[in-house]
Design a protein around this motif. Structure first.
Motif, PDB file in Angstrom:
ATOM      1  N   THR A 256      49.528-118.681 -35.069  1.00 39.30           N
ATOM      2  CA  THR A 256      50.028-119.496 -33.960  1.00 39.30           C
ATOM      3  C   THR A 256      50.400-120.889 -34.451  1.00 39.30           C
ATOM      4  OG1 THR A 256      48.659-118.299 -32.361  1.00 39.30           O
ATOM      5  CG2 THR A 256      49.457-120.476 -31.701  1.00 39.30           C
ATOM      6  N   SER A 259      53.479-120.773 -36.697  1.00 39.29           N
ATOM      7  CA  SER A 259      54.703-120.635 -35.895  1.00 39.29           C
ATOM      8  C   SER A 259      55.209-121.995 -35.453  1.00 39.29           C
ATOM      9  CB  SER A 259      54.426-119.766 -34.660  1.00 39.29           C
ATOM     10  OG  SER A 259      54.045-118.466 -35.030  1.00 39.29           O
ATOM     11  N   ASN A 287      51.614-108.538 -33.289  1.00 41.38           N
ATOM     12  CA  ASN A 287      52.397-109.345 -32.356  1.00 41.38           C
ATOM     13  C   ASN A 287      52.536-110.781 -32.843  1.00 41.38           C
ATOM     14  OD1 ASN A 287      52.550-107.104 -30.708  1.00 41.38           O
ATOM     15  ND2 ASN A 287      51.007-107.801 -29.263  1.00 41.38           N
ATOM     16  N   SER A 288      51.446-111.311 -33.405  1.00 38.33           N
ATOM     17  CA  SER A 288      51.472-112.690 -33.919  1.00 38.33           C
ATOM     18  C   SER A 288      52.394-112.802 -35.129  1.00 38.33           C
ATOM     19  CB  SER A 288      50.059-113.141 -34.299  1.00 38.33           C
ATOM     20  OG  SER A 288      49.236-113.224 -33.162  1.00 38.33           O
ATOM     21  N   ASP A 291      55.942-112.859 -33.830  1.00 41.02           N
ATOM     22  CA  ASP A 291      56.224-114.169 -33.252  1.00 41.02           C
ATOM     23  C   ASP A 291      56.407-115.224 -34.336  1.00 41.02           C
ATOM     24  OD1 ASP A 291      56.303-115.954 -30.845  1.00 41.02           O
ATOM     25  OD2 ASP A 291      54.548-116.825 -31.806  1.00 41.02           O
ATOM     26  N   SER A 294      59.764-114.735 -36.250  1.00 40.91           N
ATOM     27  CA  SER A 294      60.931-115.082 -35.423  1.00 40.91           C
ATOM     28  C   SER A 294      61.027-116.586 -35.235  1.00 40.91           C
ATOM     29  CB  SER A 294      60.858-114.371 -34.070  1.00 40.91           C
ATOM     30  OG  SER A 294      59.820-114.876 -33.271  1.00 40.91           O
ATOM     31  N   LYS A 295      59.907-117.263 -35.059  1.00 40.25           N
ATOM     32  CA  LYS A 295      59.928-118.714 -34.878  1.00 40.25           C
ATOM     33  C   LYS A 295      60.213-119.450 -36.185  1.00 40.25           C
ATOM     34  CE  LYS A 295      57.140-119.012 -30.714  1.00 40.25           C
ATOM     35  NZ  LYS A 295      55.859-119.396 -30.088  1.00 40.25           N
ATOM     36  N   SER A 302      60.579-109.820 -38.558  1.00 41.78           N
ATOM     37  CA  SER A 302      60.015-109.530 -37.241  1.00 41.78           C
ATOM     38  C   SER A 302      60.338-108.103 -36.816  1.00 41.78           C
ATOM     39  CB  SER A 302      60.572-110.505 -36.198  1.00 41.78           C
ATOM     40  OG  SER A 302      60.096-111.802 -36.411  1.00 41.78           O
ATOM     41  N   ALA A 319      57.537-110.192 -27.454  1.00 39.57           N
ATOM     42  CA  ALA A 319      57.642-111.067 -28.626  1.00 39.57           C
ATOM     43  C   ALA A 319      58.966-110.853 -29.344  1.00 39.57           C
ATOM     44  CB  ALA A 319      56.473-110.805 -29.582  1.00 39.57           C
ATOM     45  N   GLY A 323      62.133-113.482 -29.547  1.00 35.66           N
ATOM     46  CA  GLY A 323      62.707-113.861 -30.838  1.00 35.66           C
ATOM     47  C   GLY A 323      64.228-113.782 -30.823  1.00 35.66           C
TER      48      GLY A 323
END
Length: 619
Positions: A256, A259, A287-288, A291, A294-295, A302, A319, A323
């Motif tokens: 997190t 990201s 999922n993290s 994310d 993509s970020k 991703s 997610a 993205g």
């Protein structure tokens, strides 16, 4: 008695076999044991009941546990506090809180374990008022909470009065000498972190007599959830060097933070660590990773993770959709959304991501169709955020009057965010009258937000209304409103280099400025024409061109060309929205210098290759 002993041995064996099971016992063994239990009748003793309850509890065998409870009642077995408590714990583990509460209220005597079981059950289900109410009732009795009770009730110290309640529990834990206990300490720091009191959380963390994976994860998560991404990363590195044990939740919290930092190199390292450690790839960790990549601008990674997932939750799909939306790939959003609907029911977050993707991708008709689809869905109802996405969708497309009509028909009062997106649209499409109306609303709602003054000033400047520009700037000065400075960052090696507009602080500023001028000459030969409308000052064209060259993202791109690999990707992060001229500048750089550029601004990603941007020049 022989039957009883045989049954007791069988049940003890079943309990051991089923200690890690999450389902009914195989081959009907528990069912056979229950049948034998019914034949024994009144001869069944305490140890037999305890064993069969243990088997039901470990297997979450709700119906079977009810039969044991019923057998106790019918045979009028004298129920001690211990067995009653075991039944309460059983019902809590089976998520049958109503049954647990009914039995709890009927108990003639209650132990601290009984109270803790009920408090914990309500806390885990998010029923915080019920948990707090029981805790207060318990405190009226002569029983004192233990470390497990305190840790459980701290989970329910959330919401409007969460911090106040948590501080009272903190005081109680100090009086009872549990403050430094690992369970209580971890719950305390988690409570303070969620309440935004990260310094208090860190103090408790430092004072813990011992630290485990839960406490370490809680403090890292606290920093990450508050957007203190650098602090979360530095703390993780420090604890990891000290030999901290990590689990999938630890890495999820760290991802997190990464990201937010767009630190893809660190993200890849975390990904590798999870693979080398052979950690189970729980959905939440995957999922993290989706994310994070993509970020960080790497949608290929991703999608690769998404496609390899053995099981996908709604969050997994959301997610991936978010993205694509962030990168302005509206058609990909629609395609993935249609695939999702074949296997899974979309939720509110799904529709939010899809509508955002349509907005950023300029797919107005598709976005309106999907919003209409959502309004007809009996299970999902549009919220204020979805209406805001439609306003943004219409505004970006220049359909300002339609956006106003849509706002009038909304079942909600328009929020600051909705007015803000509409003001931004008025700026892009130079709609002065609508911009003035929206700006007046925003200046009334949030008079200290510099962004609203700046956008209104930009609208006037784009229309050549310089007297109005001066009036807005004078108003800002009168109200001591300070504009947020534009900052662009580029990472080379392990060092982050930060550039401000017309930067004079960077140690290599002269070389960077010279490189910008060199790039300017080269790309002008390739057809680049400066967009002077991006300079919102009443000065001559030559001065406007000089001012354009001082934009922070141009300085960062020039620095990247100076010191990065001749074939590598140049990644720049900006705190504000990229201007049209800098966007064109980057496109020409990608052609003339043969480089790929990734520009992440406040709104979205711009991946620029061979003069073409992923946003399709629509943002």
């Amino acid at each position: 008695m022989l039957k009883t002993r045989i049954l007791m041995r069988a049940l003890s064996s079943l309990s051991r076999q089923n200690s890690n099971s999450q389902c009914l016992l195989p081959n009907g063994q528990l069912e056979d044991a229950l049948v034998k239990m019914s034949t024994v009748g009144l001869e069944l003793d305490f140890r037999s009941y305890d064993s069969v309850l243990d088997a039901c509890m470990n297997g979450r065998a709700y119906r079977e546990g009810q039969r044991v409870h019923s057998h106790m009642t019918k045979t009028r077995y004298p129920m001690q506090v211990y067995l009653n408590t075991r039944l309460v714990i059983f019902y809590v583990k089976c998520d049958a809180l109503d049954d647990a509460r009914q039995l709890f209220e009927e108990m003639p005597g209650r132990s601290i374990v009984s109270w803790t079981a009920m408090v914990s059950g309500y806390s885990k289900k998010g029923l915080h008022s019920e948990a707090l109410g029981l805790f207060v009732r318990m405190m009226v009795t002569d029983l004192l909470p233990n470390q497990h009770t305190l840790a459980s009730i701290l989970t329910s110290c959330a919401g409007l009065y969460g911090l106040q309640h948590g501080m009272q529990v903190h005081s109680l834990s100090i009086k009872l000498n549990f403050e430094s206990h690992i369970f209580v300490g971890s719950s305390l720091l988690d409570m303070y972190a969620k309440a935004g009191e990260i310094h208090e959380a860190r103090k408790i963390f430092e004072d813990l007599s011992e630290r485990d994976v839960v406490s370490c994860t809680a403090i890292i998560s606290g920093y990450a959830q508050l957007g203190l991404d650098n602090e979360a990363l530095e703390l993780f590195r420090e604890l990891y060097k000290e030999g901290m044990t990590c689990n999938y939740v630890t890495f999820t919290s760290l991802l997190t933070a990464l990201s937010g930092l767009a630190a893809v190199d660190y993200g890849k390292q975390v990904h590798c660590i999870t693979i080398r450690s052979r950690l189970p790839f729980y959905i939440v960790l995957q999922n993290s990773l989706i994310d994070m990549y993509s970020k960080c601008g790497n949608l290929i990674y991703s999608r690769r993770i998404f496609d390899k997932m053995c099981e996908r939750s709604v969050i997994s799909w959301n997610a991936m959709l978010a993205g694509y939306a962030k990168h302005g790939l509206g058609n990909e959003v629609i395609k993935l959304f249609n695939s999702m609907r074949e296997v899974l029911k979309p939720d509110c977050s799904t529709y939010m991501a899809v509508l955002s993707g349509c907005s950023h991708g300029g797919l107005v008709d598709e976005g309106l169709r999907i919003f209409d689809l959502m309004t007809k869905d009996e299970e999902v109802h549009p919220e204020i955020g979805h209406y805001g996405c439609v306003v943004d969708l219409l505004g970006r497309a220049g359909r300002i009057n339609e956006a106003f009509d849509f706002i009038k028909d909304m079942p909600f009062e328009p929020t600051i965010a909705i007015w803000g997106s509409l003001l931004g649209a008025c700026r892009v499409h130079v709609n002065v009258s609508a911009g003035e109306f929206v700006a007046q609303r925003l200046l009334h709602l949030e008079p200290e937000n510099a962004g609203n003054y700046v956008i209104l000033s930009n609208i006037y400047a784009s229309a050549g209304k310089w007297e109005d520009v001066m009036r807005v700037r004078a108003l800002m000065k009168e109200n001591t409103i300070i504009k947020e400075p534009a900052i662009s960052c580029i990472k080379l090696g392990k060092i982050n280099h930060t550039f401000h507009t017309n930067d004079r602080s960077h140690p290599q500023r002269k070389e960077v400025e010279a490189k910008v001028r060199e790039i300017y000459v080269n790309i002008k030969e390739a057809g680049y024409v400066p967009d002077l409308s991006c300079i919102l000052h009443d000065v001559d064209d030559e001065q406007k061109e000089r001012m354009l060259l001082g934009h922070s993202e141009k300085l960062a791109i020039a620095f990247g060309l100076m010191w990065s690999s001749h074939h590598g990707n140049i990644q720049v992060i900006k705190n504000l929205r990229i201007c049209v001229d800098c966007h064109n500048f980057a496109k020409f750089v990608s052609v003339v210098y043969g480089r790929e550029l990734s520009l992440r601004d406040r709104s979205r990603f711009h991946v620029i290759v061979k003069g073409s941007c992923s946003c399709g020049d629509y943002w």
